[in-house]
Design an enzyme around this catalytic site. Sequence first.
Site, PDB file in Angstrom:
ATOM      1  N   ASP A 179     -38.825  32.414   1.124  1.00  0.00           N
ATOM      2  CA  ASP A 179     -39.997  33.064   1.705  1.00  0.00           C
ATOM      3  C   ASP A 179     -41.221  32.165   1.547  1.00  0.00           C
ATOM      4  O   ASP A 179     -41.087  30.945   1.480  1.00  0.00           O
ATOM      5  CB  ASP A 179     -40.198  34.435   1.041  1.00  0.00           C
ATOM      6  N   HIS A 218     -46.669  37.618   1.237  1.00  0.00           N
ATOM      7  CA  HIS A 218     -45.408  38.152   1.746  1.00  0.00           C
ATOM      8  C   HIS A 218     -44.259  37.917   0.763  1.00  0.00           C
ATOM      9  O   HIS A 218     -43.487  38.833   0.445  1.00  0.00           O
ATOM     10  CB  HIS A 218     -45.098  37.489   3.085  1.00  0.00           C
ATOM     11  N   TYR A 325     -26.455  36.393  12.644  1.00  0.00           N
ATOM     12  CA  TYR A 325     -25.274  35.585  12.329  1.00  0.00           C
ATOM     13  C   TYR A 325     -24.205  36.466  11.700  1.00  0.00           C
ATOM     14  O   TYR A 325     -24.500  37.412  10.972  1.00  0.00           O
ATOM     15  CB  TYR A 325     -25.628  34.454  11.368  1.00  0.00           C
ATOM     16  N   VAL A 328     -24.239  37.130   7.861  1.00  0.00           N
ATOM     17  CA  VAL A 328     -25.485  37.682   7.317  1.00  0.00           C
ATOM     18  C   VAL A 328     -25.523  39.188   7.542  1.00  0.00           C
ATOM     19  O   VAL A 328     -25.109  39.678   8.599  1.00  0.00           O
ATOM     20  CB  VAL A 328     -26.702  37.015   7.986  1.00  0.00           C
ATOM     21  N   SER A 383     -39.018  43.152   6.988  1.00  0.00           N
ATOM     22  CA  SER A 383     -39.153  42.289   5.809  1.00  0.00           C
ATOM     23  C   SER A 383     -39.030  43.077   4.520  1.00  0.00           C
ATOM     24  O   SER A 383     -38.551  42.553   3.509  1.00  0.00           O
ATOM     25  CB  SER A 383     -40.516  41.589   5.824  1.00  0.00           C
TER      26      SER A 383
END
Length: 587
Positions: A179, A218, A325, A328, A383
């Site tokens: 990140d 973040h 993907y 993932v 997120s």
Amino acid sequence: MKIKNFISVIIAAALVFTAMPIVSNAYEIDGEYIENEVNFVYTETVEDKADFCTPLIISQELADCGVVGLKEIQAGSVYDTDVKTNSDGTFTKTTVFNAVTDEDTASACKKLERLDSVSLAEPNFVLQEDSFTMPPEISTPTSYYKNYTKWWFEDLLHIPEAWEEFDTFGEDVIVAVIDSGVHVNNVEIAENIWEDAAGHRGYNADSNVYECAPATSHGGNVAGIVAAKIASNAHLIGVAPKSKIMPIKVSRSSLSISVDAMISGINYAISNGADIITMSLGTTGTSTMLEKACNEAYNSGIIITASASNNKTDLAVQKSYPSCYSTVIGVMALDNDGQTLCDFSNYDSSGNLLEFAMPGRTILGLPRTEGSTTGLTGMSGTSQATPIMAGLAALYKSVYPDHTPEEFLYALRNSYVRTCVSNPTVVTNAQYTYKVPDAVNLLRYSNTQPTVSAYAGTTTVIDNDNGFIYGLEENYNSIDDYVSVLDGSYEFIPTEVGGGTGSILRIYALDGQVVRDYQIVIFGDTDGDAICDARDYALCEFAADGGQVSDAVRFAADVDFDDSVTADDSGIVSRCGVFTDFVSQIR
């Protein structure tokens, strides 16, 4: 540095006869990328190891492709970059580079891929943080936990119950947060920061140095959601509050996040033993290199989570990576009604890309500054949903450290009790359903042992001591008519000649692990065809004479049930073979 956000097409047209169509070669770029930068895989073969070129020489050799500068991407665990000795005595080495070019990106990619030494060239795609900052109305810490966390932490996902039942807070699990960086000395997270052997507490994958001072808040928000420690702040606690965070910064000073840094970051996580990688970032750019990095992490046993992105877009139409993907676990954002996706969350209409949603509305994370203990970050987005999934993965790995990413995904898919649906203000002509994991059920799922039972009304016996199943009828139709498996599944493996003695009933736990095998026994059937006939006599007589046979065959040959195989047994089998006697299956 400029960033482009459109489809770039370079067309090379040739003059041809008017009777023939025009032939064109197009190089398309989908997604946002850094202009005048290219990532590529370079391989050279030399007769002497001393002849391998330096980056400066390679840059000069590639000048005709527009290359004016090179930076090696740290990718030894993603691409095999060790020097190889070939059968002819030459040596080969592969290196992954980020190049600065004086040509437009599409043209540089196209020229590089024409070279024998370059197996792949692609734009340096840009990824975006998938969150929004906290609304101003919750800028004070009053009742943070009660108002913004309790509903999902306790009531929806039952995380404290999972802690208590399985005695885990995620101990000994390393979560790589790829990140914008983390304040590693903030009191809320400091004791949960992973250190390497040299004492480094964070890595900057963009510049290849050991620092991770955050470019934005973040990364701290994400890290706090996973592993903010217990009993420091009454308003903040991580899903796995004793797991270790491996902070990997991928932001450039300009705040952009690019694929070259992502590859180096994933490479670092693989090389340093991360158990989980979480990436609350997304791009629409199709990067073969980023996909390979994720695949290599997965193949090394790392669970990977990534955010679905916040464009309220159907991912079946416009994919976001890395969440789409196959290696993932992509995560969508659940709204605080617990029933629908947030109105910003991407979704999947196909049912083939993303399956899971986690809370994503106003989720609290680490403070914005190193020394603060009250100014918590609160953000909304996929997120924030993603590190909640990563936290559950950390709890799971703490309880089941030897389980693979496949086993974790299997448990996720089969342990959920809640679902949510697509947001009706975003999807107006259909409704799609997604799974919402539950911490307690997730951890129980892989701990539940299957129970094998015989159906009432049959003479079937489950002999757990010896591992036999008997009492079935000769030449029976299906094992399904005699046996059931609760909290698990089974596979029937017949012998070469049928479903008789020596056939295997393999029992699986809910997580797909083999628990045990039972052998089928049909009394009098020694050849495995499920029928007692003349062909079984010879093997029965052989066993009676002391010959070596399997335990299942010896058990099947004892047709008078006196715990020994003698001539009396072979005599019964012989008479059965000419239909003057029968063998009872009721022992």
